[in-house]
Design an enzyme around this catalytic site. Sequence first.
Site, PDB file in Angstrom:
ATOM      1  CB  SER A  17      96.134 -57.288  15.434  1.00  0.00           C
ATOM      2  OG  SER A  17      95.912 -57.598  16.892  1.00  0.00           O
ATOM      3  CB  SER A 140      97.855 -48.257  33.205  1.00  0.00           C
ATOM      4  OG  SER A 140      97.396 -49.103  34.341  1.00  0.00           O
ATOM      5  CE1 TYR A 154      94.711 -56.310  32.139  1.00  0.00           C
ATOM      6  CE2 TYR A 154      93.411 -55.188  33.694  1.00  0.00           C
ATOM      7  CZ  TYR A 154      93.870 -55.081  32.523  1.00  0.00           C
ATOM      8  OH  TYR A 154      93.865 -54.000  31.721  1.00  0.00           O
ATOM      9  CE  LYS A 158      97.269 -53.517  31.805  1.00  0.00           C
ATOM     10  NZ  LYS A 158      98.025 -53.019  30.435  1.00  0.00           N
TER      11      LYS A 158
END
Length: 291
Positions: A17, A140, A154, A158
């Site tokens: 989106s 990533s 976070y 990743k």
Amino acid sequence: MTSQPGTRRTWIITGASAGFGRAIAECAVGRGDNVVLAVRRPGAVADLVDAHRDQVLVAEFDVRDTGRAGDVVRSAAERFDRVDVLVNNAGRGVVGAAEEVGEQELRASLELHLLGPAALVRAVLPYFREQGSGTIVQMSSQGGRVSFPGVGAYSAGKFALEGWSEALAGEVAPFGVRVMIVEPSRFRTSFNAPGVLGVADAGAVYAGLLEAVRDDMASADGIQEGDPVRAAEIIVDLVAGEELPLRLPLGREAVERIGRSYRQNLEELERWAPAARAADFPGAPASVRPI
């Protein structure tokens, strides 16, 4: 996978989106490809659907709902007869020290950045193997190779995605399936926007240490140096080409930071190599592995 000029591919893109996902979708559609937009809010992509009804399908999907991954892939195959590219793009930043980010938030980050993408890969691989071709693009981050205080939650997702994907690449290569891990630096998406970037409540213990990090992450919105449209063109070009890197840093900062990390890690490895080698049994033969 051998790509031929004029081939119409079918893409599945999560988080389509906005940001990278939207840019990749627009680029692919602009080149005549079909795209399945896997998004939480279908209304956010209504304009793209209206402009390209024959090429675009919307699948309402929250990446963390791993039980529905197969539905997304089946809908793509039923509408467009095949699936050629999966882009695991959906993601969200989290800022906070290890003591500040609770288990629920950490778990949500891992679900979004590892478990969701893994479920979609498992769902699409039977189609790719049957075709003898397919490309998996794992979005990533430079934070998937280099971490620093305040972004551990976070980076955890990743880093995990990268390790999982590196093994995946070797497993699926014999079937003609390719994997590319993309490691962007700062790009002008909504990643740093208020209400999008997750920020844990700041505790007094780490306030001084992380104040600059919090301010830097929050103030980057709208001034990031990376262009998502240029990045999307690079990704789509590589998917269409014969040669695909396992890892693709995107943006000057990513190249510089990741390169510096590699050099520092190698220097540290060489410094401590004598101590590390001394941990083996004296005279034991070197191990022999299949890979």
